[in-house]
Scaffold this active site. Structure first.
Site, PDB file in Angstrom:
ATOM      1  N   SER A 161       8.896  16.042  39.773  1.00 48.84           N
ATOM      2  CA  SER A 161       9.626  15.740  38.855  1.00 48.84           C
ATOM      3  C   SER A 161      10.826  14.847  39.060  1.00 48.84           C
ATOM      4  CB  SER A 161      10.042  17.077  37.989  1.00 48.84           C
ATOM      5  OG  SER A 161      10.420  16.963  36.774  1.00 48.84           O
ATOM      6  N   ASP A 256       1.431  15.193  30.306  1.00 47.43           N
ATOM      7  CA  ASP A 256       2.708  15.322  30.571  1.00 47.43           C
ATOM      8  C   ASP A 256       3.202  13.821  29.955  1.00 47.43           C
ATOM      9  OD1 ASP A 256       5.019  14.999  31.992  1.00 47.43           O
ATOM     10  OD2 ASP A 256       4.211  15.446  33.907  1.00 47.43           O
ATOM     11  N   HIS A 286       3.088  19.377  32.425  1.00 47.71           N
ATOM     12  CA  HIS A 286       3.938  19.100  33.677  1.00 47.71           C
ATOM     13  C   HIS A 286       4.418  20.146  34.229  1.00 47.71           C
ATOM     14  CE1 HIS A 286       7.521  16.854  35.438  1.00 47.71           C
ATOM     15  NE2 HIS A 286       8.006  17.946  35.037  1.00 47.71           N
TER      16      HIS A 286
END
Length: 314
Positions: A161, A256, A286
């Protein structure tokens, strides 16, 4: 033009669908509260790490201060490859405990030394502090390679991320000679573009795990208060040239908001002659590979370990 898709129309992996209502939503308008929630969740998930020895160290920063790192070493002889790992958390959350299990899995599964970085967080420390901390950690790793029994020819960087953004930015910096070179970048659900203008960003406005509003908040928290030019050190997609970057593997979730910026960046790397591997997992959101009670989460982690083993053999 993409149209926002309601959560109810997502065809989630069945196991992810079953737990989706339990996935926590971090309110980035309340950084202190989100940090407390993240710490509780990290403490609940930590497991014993058979076959891996860990050590917490304090290392020097460029400004004369110190930076925390955690070193994971598998029970394997000799000089080993290394992975500098950068945790996720929207640039504002997380510490060495955040992805402790993942780092131990990588160390054991890929037979490499993993160095996890406790970089300083926004908004108290806005961009480019986190980037500079990660570069400092890589410089230290390289300088101490003999003591750490690390093979300097086989050093990779990885991140999840926001950690993926930092890993990609460090990878771009490693081309110049002032930063040690890298052989691979492992980019997991990476944040790459502060413009937040892709089709998937417009489409996924209320997806579990991450959504457009959170993404916008994240970039505001990270960049507000900075006097530095916003360039590829913040968002790798802003780089004018990506030629010479280390080989990359990108790990992408179907639902995502970050999905399309990942593909766009991968396409730029490939066009510049960089070796790229891409894996997208159907029905995922995600951070799905953090839910290792699911088959798809376990499979993604195993695939990442296989990619590291392949990279380190190259």
């Amino acid at each position: 033009m993409s149209v926002a898709r309601p959560r109810s129309t997502l065809r989630l992996d069945p196991e992810l669908a079953a737990i989706s209502v339990l996935i926590p939503t971090f309110d980035l308008a309340d950084v202190a509260g989100s940090r407390e929630l993240e710490k509780r969740l990290a403490a609940q998930g930590r497991q014993p790490h058979a076959g891996v020895v860990t050590e917490d160290l304090r290392i020097p920063r460029r400004d004369g201060g110190e930076l925390g790192v955690r070193v994971y070493r598998p029970n394997a002889p000799g000089s080993l490859p290394a992975l500098l790992y950068i945790h996720g958390g929207a640039f504002v959350l997380g510490d060495l405990a955040t992805e402790d299990d993942r780092c131990a899995f990588y160390a054991r599964g890929a037979e490499c030394v993993v160095i996890s970085v406790d970089y300083r967080l926004a908004p108290e420390h806005p961009y480019p502090t986190a980037f500079e901390d990660c570069v400092d950690a890589l410089v230290w790793l390289h300088a101490e390679a003999a003591e750490l029994r690390i093979d300097t020819r086989r050093i990779a960087v990885g991140g999840n991320s926001a950690g993926g953004a930092l890993a990609a930015s460090v990878s771009l910096a490693s081309r110049g000679g002032d930063v040690p070179s890298l052989m691979h970048q492992l980019l997991i659900n990476p944040v790459l573009d502060c413009r937040s203008s892709s089709g998937s960003m417009a489409e996924f406005t209320d997806t579990p795990g991450w959504n457009r509003a959170q993404n916008t908040q994240m970039w505001d928290l990270y960049l507000t208060g900075s006097t530095a030019e916003v360039d590829e050190r913040a968002a790798p997609a802003l780089a004018t040239d990506v030629a010479g970057a280390p080989a990359a593997s990108l790990w992408i979730a179907e639902y995502d908001p970050l999905r399309d910026e990942c593909y766009a960046y991968a396409a730029r790397l490939m066009a510049a002659g960089v070796s790229v591997g891409i894996a997208q997992y159907p029905g995922t959101i995600h951070g799905f590979d953090g839910y290792r009670m699911t088959s798809v989460g376990q499979r993604a982690l195993s695939d990442q370990i296989a990619a590291l083993r392949w990279a380190f053999r190259s």
